[in-house]
Design a protein around this motif. Structure first.
Motif, PDB file in Angstrom:
ATOM      1  N   ALA A  63       0.835  -1.205   0.000  1.00 39.81           N
ATOM      2  CA  ALA A  63       0.000   0.000   0.000  1.00 39.81           C
ATOM      3  C   ALA A  63       0.870   1.256   0.000  1.00 39.81           C
ATOM      4  CB  ALA A  63      -0.932  -0.016   1.210  1.00 39.81           C
ATOM      5  N   LEU A  64       1.954   1.232   0.812  1.00 38.62           N
ATOM      6  CA  LEU A  64       2.830   2.412   0.884  1.00 38.62           C
ATOM      7  C   LEU A  64       3.517   2.660  -0.458  1.00 38.62           C
ATOM      8  CD1 LEU A  64       4.447   2.008   4.412  1.00 38.62           C
ATOM      9  CD2 LEU A  64       2.828   3.740   3.654  1.00 38.62           C
ATOM     10  N   VAL A  65       4.053   1.591  -1.058  1.00 36.32           N
ATOM     11  CA  VAL A  65       4.716   1.733  -2.356  1.00 36.32           C
ATOM     12  C   VAL A  65       3.725   2.256  -3.392  1.00 36.32           C
ATOM     13  CG1 VAL A  65       5.928   0.508  -4.181  1.00 36.32           C
ATOM     14  CG2 VAL A  65       6.337  -0.098  -1.809  1.00 36.32           C
ATOM     15  N   PHE A  66       2.486   1.741  -3.305  1.00 39.24           N
ATOM     16  CA  PHE A  66       1.458   2.173  -4.251  1.00 39.24           C
ATOM     17  C   PHE A  66       1.216   3.669  -4.160  1.00 39.24           C
ATOM     18  CE2 PHE A  66      -3.072   3.368  -4.263  1.00 39.24           C
ATOM     19  CZ  PHE A  66      -3.293   3.320  -5.622  1.00 39.24           C
ATOM     20  N   VAL A  67       1.066   4.171  -2.941  1.00 39.31           N
ATOM     21  CA  VAL A  67       0.776   5.598  -2.764  1.00 39.31           C
ATOM     22  C   VAL A  67       1.878   6.439  -3.406  1.00 39.31           C
ATOM     23  CG1 VAL A  67       0.543   7.443  -1.073  1.00 39.31           C
ATOM     24  CG2 VAL A  67      -0.633   5.284  -0.717  1.00 39.31           C
ATOM     25  N   ALA A  68       3.139   6.056  -3.135  1.00 37.88           N
ATOM     26  CA  ALA A  68       4.256   6.814  -3.685  1.00 37.88           C
ATOM     27  C   ALA A  68       4.204   6.815  -5.219  1.00 37.88           C
ATOM     28  CB  ALA A  68       5.568   6.223  -3.196  1.00 37.88           C
ATOM     29  N   PHE A  69       4.036   5.639  -5.815  1.00 34.32           N
ATOM     30  CA  PHE A  69       4.058   5.545  -7.272  1.00 34.32           C
ATOM     31  C   PHE A  69       2.853   6.223  -7.903  1.00 34.32           C
ATOM     32  CE2 PHE A  69       7.497   2.677  -6.847  1.00 34.32           C
ATOM     33  CZ  PHE A  69       8.079   2.604  -8.092  1.00 34.32           C
TER      34      PHE A  69
ATOM     35  N   ALA B 147     -13.231   3.588 -10.760  1.00 35.97           N
ATOM     36  CA  ALA B 147     -12.976   2.149 -10.727  1.00 35.97           C
ATOM     37  C   ALA B 147     -12.159   1.795  -9.486  1.00 35.97           C
ATOM     38  CB  ALA B 147     -12.249   1.709 -11.991  1.00 35.97           C
ATOM     39  N   GLY B 148     -11.264   2.723  -9.083  1.00 40.70           N
ATOM     40  CA  GLY B 148     -10.434   2.480  -7.901  1.00 40.70           C
ATOM     41  C   GLY B 148     -11.215   2.550  -6.603  1.00 40.70           C
ATOM     42  N   LEU B 149     -12.330   3.322  -6.595  1.00 39.53           N
ATOM     43  CA  LEU B 149     -13.129   3.442  -5.372  1.00 39.53           C
ATOM     44  C   LEU B 149     -13.650   2.095  -4.899  1.00 39.53           C
ATOM     45  CD1 LEU B 149     -15.426   6.582  -5.543  1.00 39.53           C
ATOM     46  CD2 LEU B 149     -13.715   6.020  -3.857  1.00 39.53           C
ATOM     47  N   MET B 171      -7.585  -8.499   1.965  1.00 40.01           N
ATOM     48  CA  MET B 171      -6.178  -8.072   2.015  1.00 40.01           C
ATOM     49  C   MET B 171      -5.490  -8.362   0.689  1.00 40.01           C
ATOM     50  SD  MET B 171      -4.933  -6.753   4.801  1.00 40.01           S
ATOM     51  CE  MET B 171      -5.154  -6.586   6.549  1.00 40.01           C
ATOM     52  N   ARG B 172      -5.675  -9.591   0.198  1.00 51.40           N
ATOM     53  CA  ARG B 172      -5.069  -9.958  -1.083  1.00 51.40           C
ATOM     54  C   ARG B 172      -5.596  -9.074  -2.190  1.00 51.40           C
ATOM     55  NH1 ARG B 172      -5.585 -16.423  -1.728  1.00 51.40           N
ATOM     56  NH2 ARG B 172      -4.139 -17.109  -0.113  1.00 51.40           N
ATOM     57  N   SER B 173      -6.901  -8.849  -2.172  1.00 49.96           N
ATOM     58  CA  SER B 173      -7.527  -8.071  -3.235  1.00 49.96           C
ATOM     59  C   SER B 173      -6.977  -6.660  -3.276  1.00 49.96           C
ATOM     60  CB  SER B 173      -9.039  -8.044  -3.017  1.00 49.96           C
ATOM     61  OG  SER B 173      -9.660  -7.447  -4.111  1.00 49.96           O
ATOM     62  N   VAL B 174      -6.864  -6.025  -2.098  1.00 48.80           N
ATOM     63  CA  VAL B 174      -6.378  -4.649  -2.061  1.00 48.80           C
ATOM     64  C   VAL B 174      -4.926  -4.603  -2.530  1.00 48.80           C
ATOM     65  CG1 VAL B 174      -5.847  -2.710  -0.570  1.00 48.80           C
ATOM     66  CG2 VAL B 174      -7.985  -3.935  -0.279  1.00 48.80           C
ATOM     67  N   ALA B 175      -4.079  -5.503  -1.991  1.00 46.84           N
ATOM     68  CA  ALA B 175      -2.670  -5.500  -2.384  1.00 46.84           C
ATOM     69  C   ALA B 175      -2.537  -5.700  -3.890  1.00 46.84           C
ATOM     70  CB  ALA B 175      -1.914  -6.590  -1.635  1.00 46.84           C
ATOM     71  N   GLN B 176      -3.313  -6.617  -4.427  1.00 41.52           N
ATOM     72  CA  GLN B 176      -3.247  -6.913  -5.853  1.00 41.52           C
ATOM     73  C   GLN B 176      -3.772  -5.752  -6.688  1.00 41.52           C
ATOM     74  OE1 GLN B 176      -5.161 -10.590  -6.850  1.00 41.52           O
ATOM     75  NE2 GLN B 176      -5.936  -9.801  -8.756  1.00 41.52           N
ATOM     76  N   ASN B 177      -4.908  -5.193  -6.274  1.00 42.94           N
ATOM     77  CA  ASN B 177      -5.512  -4.111  -7.056  1.00 42.94           C
ATOM     78  C   ASN B 177      -4.637  -2.873  -7.088  1.00 42.94           C
ATOM     79  OD1 ASN B 177      -8.256  -4.467  -8.283  1.00 42.94           O
ATOM     80  ND2 ASN B 177      -8.525  -5.501  -6.334  1.00 42.94           N
ATOM     81  N   VAL B 178      -4.077  -2.497  -5.929  1.00 43.46           N
ATOM     82  CA  VAL B 178      -3.262  -1.286  -5.939  1.00 43.46           C
ATOM     83  C   VAL B 178      -1.956  -1.527  -6.698  1.00 43.46           C
ATOM     84  CG1 VAL B 178      -4.268  -0.373  -3.839  1.00 43.46           C
ATOM     85  CG2 VAL B 178      -2.175  -1.702  -3.694  1.00 43.46           C
TER      86      VAL B 178
END
Lengths: 134, 369
Positions: A63-69, B147-149, B171-178
């Protein structure tokens, strides 16, 4: 600005319409209530503890890396819109920006964020002597 | 700017139709009419989306059946076409069970938070010149934003359910989506860059109505116009971006081979394990509509949107969109699921670096072309 008001109206109406399928079943569906109806679903086994407990930190790093990028990419949108007006100087700026961005990727990579290790969740429990071995 | 290009946009048309000139224009009228126009637009979108989901689920079951040498649904209606409709009626009559240990506000709001943004995302697409419910200059950015919302809704569902399967899935979904949002936007940026003409391009060249306009690469209509003006689609000059986009889009929609958020053999149903009846249907609806949205974005970015010979614009638009959707279904039923670490390594170790290089190439290309 009026066009963006339209986007807001669409969102509000979307929310309102979304309520309909959520309320409609309340009017026509059965209302059975047994001893186990509202239990947490765990394939028939009784739940042990709550799901709201300590959790692997590995996900947070993504999540942190995502925010930065993501913020960096948003900077690139206005650049992309006017790049042609700046010709090769624009290309050079984009190249510089992307080079720094790539350095960030290398840094995070070397930090080991993308190496998924099972040990990050919790240390293994201390070994106990089993009664049979003694 | 865009209003000048498309005088006959759908809301304007709806507004014109809903204004009988005999009535006096009071202040109340002026306030009420944009809402009426929006209501007409949203109504049209909802009708289309419902039909789309009914059809897509049927198509998914039929295609998977053919791939596995089965028949698929055959009983309800011709070729089983009304099977999904019957399923939907069943879901409406099902009891909504709220488990006792959930976080009620989060649990109850999550389906709505997943559902509403996709409606907005669809409303931003131009299906033909001037035919869009809402035509804004930042259309592409808004589509990505809305779409990100949905990710927030998924996390609300996973956390609010107080269920371990649901939490792990979320958790997996959020990590994967972002994570996959990064290569997705990087590949889209390459097209934005090529479609932007701040100094203007000549539209309808060689005809009496030829005119020069500056094009904004973030407007979905302008991206299409740029491809029309230059005479080829962006997939020809950006094939790498197209492949990266398609792979990232599969991950964004949580579909196989990237369906680990709801890997049914590990997590029951992932983040929507605790949802039943129409609440579950809302997630399903949003999921299939998301497939449609990412395919429509790919159609606009890489396949020229409404651009095509002979047939009218909307026909071309949906022909391309549903071809991509068929590709997504095909991939799902032929490829095995990835493991979580493989998934992340594919994204950050391959797609992101290649997408960055590709973006640099696109910047050079914009100067050369």
């Amino acid at each position: 600005m009026g066009e963006y008001g339209e986007v807001g109206r669409t969102l509000l109406l979307g929310l309102l319409i979304g309520v309909v399928p959520l309320v409609l079943p309340l009017l026509i569906s059965p209302r059975y209530k047994g001893a186990e109806t509202s239990k947490t679903y765990e394939c028939g086994i009784d739940t042990v503890g709550s799901a709201w407990s300590r959790f692997g930190l590995g996900y947070t790093l993504f999540a942190l890396v995502f925010v930065a990028f993501e913020v960096d990419l948003l900077y690139l949108f206005p650049v992309a819109l006017v790049l042609r007006a700046h010709h090769w100087a624009g290309v050079a700026w984009v190249a510089l920006f992307l080079a720094i961005l790539s350095l960030a990727l290398v840094f995070v990579w070397r930090k080991g964020v993308f190496t998924w290790t099972l040990g990050t969740v919790a240390p293994p429990p201390p070994k106990m002597d089993s009664p049979r071995a003694s | 700017m865009s209003a000048a290009l498309h005088p006959a946009s759908a809301p304007a048309l709806a507004q014109a139709l809903s204004t009988p000139h005999s009535l006096p224009h009071t202040a109340a009228d002026l306030v009420a009419q944009p809402w009426l126009a929006s209501l007409l637009g949203v109504g049209a979108i909802m009708a289309f989306l419902t039909l789309n989901v009914l059809f897509l689920i049927w198509a998914e079951r039929k295609v998977s059946a053919w791939i596995q040498r089965r028949m698929g649904p055959t009983e309800v209606g011709p070729y089983g076409l009304f099977q999904t409709l019957a399923d939907m009626l069943k879901l409406i009559s099902k009891q909504l069970i709220t488990p006792s240990h959930v976080d009620r506000p989060l649990y109850l709001l999550a389906p709505l938070v997943v559902f509403a943004p996709v409606v907005v995302a669809v409303s931003l697409f131009p299906f033909a010149p001037g035919l869009a419910v809402t035509d804004v200059d930042l259309g592409l950015l808004l589509v990505f934003a809305f779409a990100g919302l949905g990710i927030i809704g998924i996390f609300m569902a996973g956390w609010g359910s107080n269920n371990k399967y649901a939490l792990l899935g979320a958790m997996r979904s959020v990590a994967q989506n972002v994570s996959y949002e990064i290569p997705l936007i990087l590949s889209a940026l390459a097209v934005v860059l090529l479609a932007s003409h701040p100094e203007g391009v000549t539209l309808e060249a060689g005809t009496p109505s030829a005119h020069t306009v500056p094009l904004l690469g973030t407007s979905l209509a302008h991206i299409t116009l740029a491809q029309e003006a230059q005479g080829y689609w962006f997939v020809l000059v950006q094939p790498v971006a197209f492949v990266i986009y398609f792979v990232a889009a599969l991950a964004e929609t949580n579909r196989a081979p990237f369906d680990i958020p709801e890997a049914e053999s590990e997590l029951v149903a992932g983040f929507h394990t605790e949802y039943s009846g129409m609440r579950f249907a809302m997630f399903f609806f949003a999921e299939y509509t998301n497939m449609l949205v990412v395919s429509m974005v790919a159609t606009v970015l890489f396949l020229g949107g409404w651009d095509g010979p002979l047939l009218p614009g909307p026909v071309w638009f949906f022909l391309k969109t549903y071809t991509l959707l068929f590709g997504m279904i095909w991939v799902r039923w032929t490829w095995p699921r990835l493991r979580f670490d493989q998934l992340m390594r594919l994204c950050w170790g391959l797609l992101v670096p290649v997408a960055i290089l590709n973006l640099l190439g696109a910047a050079v290309l914009a100067e050369v072309l």
